[in-house]
Design a protein around this motif. Structure first.
Motif, PDB file in Angstrom:
ATOM      1  N   ILE A  94      -4.230  10.908  -2.288  1.00 23.58           N
ATOM      2  CA  ILE A  94      -3.946   9.473  -2.232  1.00 23.58           C
ATOM      3  C   ILE A  94      -2.643   9.225  -1.481  1.00 23.58           C
ATOM      4  CG2 ILE A  94      -2.823   9.556  -4.512  1.00 23.58           C
ATOM      5  CD1 ILE A  94      -3.808   6.671  -4.959  1.00 23.58           C
ATOM      6  N   ALA A  95      -2.639   8.210  -0.655  1.00 23.39           N
ATOM      7  CA  ALA A  95      -1.427   7.851   0.090  1.00 23.39           C
ATOM      8  C   ALA A  95      -0.288   7.578  -0.885  1.00 23.39           C
ATOM      9  CB  ALA A  95      -1.683   6.606   0.934  1.00 23.39           C
ATOM     10  N   GLY A  96       0.846   8.218  -0.637  1.00 20.61           N
ATOM     11  CA  GLY A  96       1.989   8.060  -1.528  1.00 20.61           C
ATOM     12  C   GLY A  96       2.098   9.158  -2.567  1.00 20.61           C
ATOM     13  N   GLY A  97       1.119  10.076  -2.576  1.00 24.88           N
ATOM     14  CA  GLY A  97       1.168  11.194  -3.512  1.00 24.88           C
ATOM     15  C   GLY A  97       0.690  10.814  -4.906  1.00 24.88           C
ATOM     16  N   ASP A  98       0.722  11.779  -5.811  1.00 25.03           N
ATOM     17  CA  ASP A  98       0.163  11.589  -7.146  1.00 25.03           C
ATOM     18  C   ASP A  98       0.798  10.434  -7.918  1.00 25.03           C
ATOM     19  OD1 ASP A  98      -1.586  13.614  -6.677  1.00 25.03           O
ATOM     20  OD2 ASP A  98      -0.665  15.066  -8.036  1.00 25.03           O
ATOM     21  N   LYS A  99       2.053  10.111  -7.618  1.00 26.06           N
ATOM     22  CA  LYS A  99       2.688   8.993  -8.331  1.00 26.06           C
ATOM     23  C   LYS A  99       1.985   7.677  -8.017  1.00 26.06           C
ATOM     24  CE  LYS A  99       6.271   8.451  -4.757  1.00 26.06           C
ATOM     25  NZ  LYS A  99       7.714   8.479  -4.478  1.00 26.06           N
ATOM     26  N   ALA A 100       1.290   7.622  -6.869  1.00 27.54           N
ATOM     27  CA  ALA A 100       0.578   6.404  -6.479  1.00 27.54           C
ATOM     28  C   ALA A 100      -0.706   6.207  -7.289  1.00 27.54           C
ATOM     29  CB  ALA A 100       0.250   6.446  -4.995  1.00 27.54           C
ATOM     30  N   ILE A 101      -1.099   7.199  -8.055  1.00 30.99           N
ATOM     31  CA  ILE A 101      -2.279   7.047  -8.914  1.00 30.99           C
ATOM     32  C   ILE A 101      -2.014   5.977  -9.964  1.00 30.99           C
ATOM     33  CG2 ILE A 101      -3.754   8.192 -10.620  1.00 30.99           C
ATOM     34  CD1 ILE A 101      -3.266  10.803  -9.038  1.00 30.99           C
ATOM     35  N   ARG A 102      -0.778   5.926 -10.471  1.00 30.84           N
ATOM     36  CA  ARG A 102      -0.433   4.976 -11.526  1.00 30.84           C
ATOM     37  C   ARG A 102       0.283   3.728 -11.016  1.00 30.84           C
ATOM     38  NH1 ARG A 102      -0.965   6.682 -16.712  1.00 30.84           N
ATOM     39  NH2 ARG A 102      -1.448   8.872 -17.036  1.00 30.84           N
ATOM     40  N   LYS A 103       1.092   3.898  -9.978  1.00 32.75           N
ATOM     41  CA  LYS A 103       1.883   2.774  -9.480  1.00 32.75           C
ATOM     42  C   LYS A 103       1.764   2.675  -7.972  1.00 32.75           C
ATOM     43  CE  LYS A 103       5.398   2.846 -13.147  1.00 32.75           C
ATOM     44  NZ  LYS A 103       6.846   2.932 -13.430  1.00 32.75           N
ATOM     45  N   SER A 104       1.761   1.442  -7.485  1.00 29.64           N
ATOM     46  CA  SER A 104       1.685   1.219  -6.048  1.00 29.64           C
ATOM     47  C   SER A 104       2.938   1.769  -5.364  1.00 29.64           C
ATOM     48  CB  SER A 104       1.559  -0.279  -5.770  1.00 29.64           C
ATOM     49  OG  SER A 104       1.555  -0.523  -4.384  1.00 29.64           O
ATOM     50  N   VAL A 105       2.730   2.466  -4.249  1.00 28.09           N
ATOM     51  CA  VAL A 105       3.851   2.990  -3.460  1.00 28.09           C
ATOM     52  C   VAL A 105       3.936   2.177  -2.178  1.00 28.09           C
ATOM     53  CG1 VAL A 105       4.785   4.989  -2.247  1.00 28.09           C
ATOM     54  CG2 VAL A 105       3.570   5.305  -4.421  1.00 28.09           C
ATOM     55  N   GLU A 106       5.034   1.470  -2.021  1.00 31.94           N
ATOM     56  CA  GLU A 106       5.194   0.519  -0.919  1.00 31.94           C
ATOM     57  C   GLU A 106       5.038   1.186   0.439  1.00 31.94           C
ATOM     58  OE1 GLU A 106       8.379  -2.952   0.473  1.00 31.94           O
ATOM     59  OE2 GLU A 106       8.799  -1.691  -1.268  1.00 31.94           O
ATOM     60  N   ASN A 107       4.206   0.585   1.275  1.00 28.19           N
ATOM     61  CA  ASN A 107       3.982   1.011   2.666  1.00 28.19           C
ATOM     62  C   ASN A 107       3.349   2.393   2.820  1.00 28.19           C
ATOM     63  OD1 ASN A 107       5.197  -1.405   3.583  1.00 28.19           O
ATOM     64  ND2 ASN A 107       7.241  -0.481   3.425  1.00 28.19           N
ATOM     65  N   ALA A 108       2.907   2.999   1.734  1.00 30.63           N
ATOM     66  CA  ALA A 108       2.349   4.358   1.819  1.00 30.63           C
ATOM     67  C   ALA A 108       1.116   4.413   2.717  1.00 30.63           C
ATOM     68  CB  ALA A 108       2.002   4.875   0.424  1.00 30.63           C
ATOM     69  N   GLU A 109       0.337   3.332   2.737  1.00 31.00           N
ATOM     70  CA  GLU A 109      -0.914   3.355   3.499  1.00 31.00           C
ATOM     71  C   GLU A 109      -0.726   3.019   4.975  1.00 31.00           C
ATOM     72  OE1 GLU A 109      -3.071  -0.869   3.258  1.00 31.00           O
ATOM     73  OE2 GLU A 109      -3.011   0.152   1.316  1.00 31.00           O
ATOM     74  N   ASP A 110       0.501   2.691   5.397  1.00 33.70           N
ATOM     75  CA  ASP A 110       0.715   2.188   6.748  1.00 33.70           C
ATOM     76  C   ASP A 110       1.059   3.261   7.778  1.00 33.70           C
ATOM     77  OD1 ASP A 110       0.237  -0.399   5.856  1.00 33.70           O
ATOM     78  OD2 ASP A 110       2.339  -0.737   5.342  1.00 33.70           O
ATOM     79  N   ASP A 111       1.213   4.514   7.342  1.00 37.98           N
ATOM     80  CA  ASP A 111       1.614   5.598   8.249  1.00 37.98           C
ATOM     81  C   ASP A 111       0.369   6.356   8.711  1.00 37.98           C
ATOM     82  OD1 ASP A 111       2.629   7.823   9.543  1.00 37.98           O
ATOM     83  OD2 ASP A 111       4.209   8.172   8.071  1.00 37.98           O
TER      84      ASP A 111
END
Length: 267
Positions: A94-111
């Motif tokens: 998942i974009a942003g790594g495992d921490k993004a499973i629980r919480k949105s990681v800002e701009n992770a999907e834009d790279d």
């Protein structure tokens, strides 16, 4: 306007009773399996190619962001306990790594470059298969990963809920499940997410069956990781060998899996 972003067919949702909300959501959800049915040929073509590679030792990767990424992680994480495969056979990223499973990681999907960086950590190669998951079909993280993998000779597929997307164009085997507007406009965790989950179920289940991880209709390689699964395993052994519960329990305890317990008595 993307289909997934188009206006809901319902309005004034806040004025609906709970019963009306539930009924209308349910009526919308009923349309999803029919949308999936229309793309079974696309799903079939992708599965056939995945199986060929996995029979030679290849792995299956999912990449996605947000809800799509979480769905991929869930599907991948359920393969080891269900089918007894190693956790490195089906891998969800998942974009942003495992921490993004629980919480949105800002701009992770834009790279556009990050997915390939993430995949390289697993030494992805030409025997492997990659499925990019994005309801919109325009997520840079997913498109970039699919493009790079395809350029490097890795099998690529995708699951998206819009026709003619950049993601579908990038993938060798696109699956485009168009479910129409969401009940809450743009809330793709609803019908789009349901469609993606159904397709992922179909892919991983069909692949594992073709790889021999099911016998008859039973999960003979499942991990016996809790009391419920042990009881299920005992019942499987009882049914297959026509023996009583105590004998089945003893065999299962001795051999550690349904397959081995059954095969030990059929040699």
């Amino acid at each position: 306007m993307l289909t997934t972003e188009s206006a809901s067919q319902f309005d004034n949702l806040e004025k609906m009773s709970v019963h009306e909300l539930l009924t209308n959501i349910n009526n919308e959800d009923k349309t999803v399996p029919y949308a999936v049915e229309k793309v079974i040929p696309q799903i079939e073509a992708l599965i056939e190619q995945i199986v060929k590679r996995m029979q030679q030792g290849g792995r299956l990767f999912y990449i996605g962001a947000g809800t799509s990424g979480r769905l991929g992680v869930v599907d991948a994480s359920e393969c080891p306990p269900t089918y007894g495969v190693s956790p490195d056979v089906v891998i969800g990223i998942i974009a942003g790594g495992d921490k993004a499973i629980r919480k949105s990681v800002e701009n992770a999907e834009d790279d556009e470059n990050q997915a390939w960086i993430d995949l390289q950590a697993y030494k992805i190669n030409s025997l492997d298969s990659l499925i990019g998951i994005a309801a919109s079909g325009r997520t840079p993280y997913v498109i970039g990963g699919v493009k790079t993998c395809r350029e490097k000779g890795i099998l690529t597929g995708c699951i998206t809920c819009n026709k003619g997307s950049k993601l579908a164009a990038a993938a060798e085997y696109p699956v485009e499940v168009v479910v129409g507007p969401e009940f809450v406009t743009g809330s793709t965790r609803m019908k789009s997410g349901t469609a993606q989950k159904l397709v992922l179920n179909m892919i991983s289940t069909s692949v594992m069956i073709r790889l021999g991880k099911v016998r008859g209709n039973k999960m003979v390689d499942m991990q016996l990781s809790n009391e419920k699964l042990v009881h299920r395993g005992v019942r499987m052994v009882m049914d297959e060998l026509q023996i009583d519960e105590k004998q089945a329990e003893a065999l299962l305890q001795q051999h550690g899996s349904v397959r081995k317990a059954v095969d030990s008595q059929k040699q």
